[in-house]
Design an enzyme around this catalytic site. Structure first.
Site, mmCIF file in Angstrom:
data_model
loop_
_atom_site.group_PDB
_atom_site.id
_atom_site.type_symbol
_atom_site.label_atom_id
_atom_site.label_comp_id
_atom_site.label_asym_id
_atom_site.label_seq_id
_atom_site.Cartn_x
_atom_site.Cartn_y
_atom_site.Cartn_z
ATOM 1 N N GLU A 106 0.855 -1.188 0.000
ATOM 2 C CA GLU A 106 0.000 0.000 0.000
ATOM 3 C C GLU A 106 0.887 1.233 0.000
ATOM 4 O O GLU A 106 1.993 1.222 0.543
ATOM 5 C CB GLU A 106 -0.952 -0.006 1.195
ATOM 6 C CG GLU A 106 -0.259 -0.003 2.508
ATOM 7 C CD GLU A 106 -1.182 -0.394 3.647
ATOM 8 O OE1 GLU A 106 -2.090 -1.210 3.457
ATOM 9 O OE2 GLU A 106 -0.961 0.132 4.743
ATOM 10 N N TYR A 118 6.468 1.129 -8.645
ATOM 11 C CA TYR A 118 5.695 -0.118 -8.562
ATOM 12 C C TYR A 118 5.043 -0.454 -9.902
ATOM 13 O O TYR A 118 5.010 -1.618 -10.305
ATOM 14 C CB TYR A 118 4.629 -0.005 -7.465
ATOM 15 C CG TYR A 118 5.201 0.237 -6.085
ATOM 16 C CD1 TYR A 118 6.340 -0.430 -5.656
ATOM 17 C CD2 TYR A 118 4.596 1.122 -5.198
ATOM 18 C CE1 TYR A 118 6.878 -0.208 -4.401
ATOM 19 C CE2 TYR A 118 5.121 1.351 -3.935
ATOM 20 C CZ TYR A 118 6.260 0.687 -3.547
ATOM 21 O OH TYR A 118 6.787 0.903 -2.297
#
Ligand code: COA
Length: 145
Positions: A106, A118
């Site tokens: 997260e 990411y």
């Protein structure tokens, strides 16, 4: 070229890790949080060195065939030199060796550098936790191996 060496966290590394973490203005991990992960049998705490100096770290947890990246930090003077990528690569190699199927993490919605990193590694956004970080949303991301 600077060669990155990645090895396991040792307690003597803690002060330097706290120094690096404390430069981040949001969501800082405490000494106890780092020690908890160090003592957690499901957790992996890796330190990145350049010429014997600690320049970053990554912490992840593995449970059965799932991994969760809990923290990844590169110290400020060393950012933008692909050391974050090297840390993530090292973790993903470990996940492949351990037959991990899914990786979760997260990230703050405003953390575009981390989100770009990411995404480059094939993580996809699958949910949002509203106001998870005080007043800011958390983006939940996942990558299937
Ligand atoms: C996120 C972090 C670990 C990235 O480490 P880094 O070594 O600076 O990143 P890299 O040089 O490996 O760059 C990896 C990718 O991130 C993205 N990126 C890096 N710097 C960027 C910038 N200034 N702006 C936008 N995207 C950026 C790019 O996609 C980059 O790939 P590219 O250079 O091939 O385009 C680092 O910025 C950091 O420690 N941030 C503070 C802690 C944090 O937010 N951690 C993530 C918690 S979820």
């Amino acid at each position: 070229m600077d060669t990155l060496i990645i090895s396991n966290f040792k307690e003597e590394n803690l002060e330097k890790i706290l120094e690096i973490e404390n430069k981040i203005s949001y969501n800082q991990w405490t000494r106890q949080m780092f020690l908890d992960e160090y003592n957690n049998k499901s957790s992996f705490f890796k330190i990145a060195y350049i010429q014997n100096n600690i320049i970053g770290f990554i912490i992840y947890r593995i449970i059965l065939d799932e991994a969760e990246i809990l923290n990844i930090v590169v110290d400020t003077p060393f950012r933008g030199k692909h050391f974050g990528k090297e840390l993530l690569n090292n973790a993903i190699t470990d996940f492949l060796n351990k037959n991990i199927k899914n990786i979760f993490l997260e990230v703050r919605k405003s953390n575009l550098v981390a989100i770009n990193l990411y995404k480059e590694y094939g993580f996809n956004e699958y949910s949002i936790r509203k106001k998870y970080y005080n007043n800011e949303d958390a983006i939940l991301m996942k990558k299937t191996l």
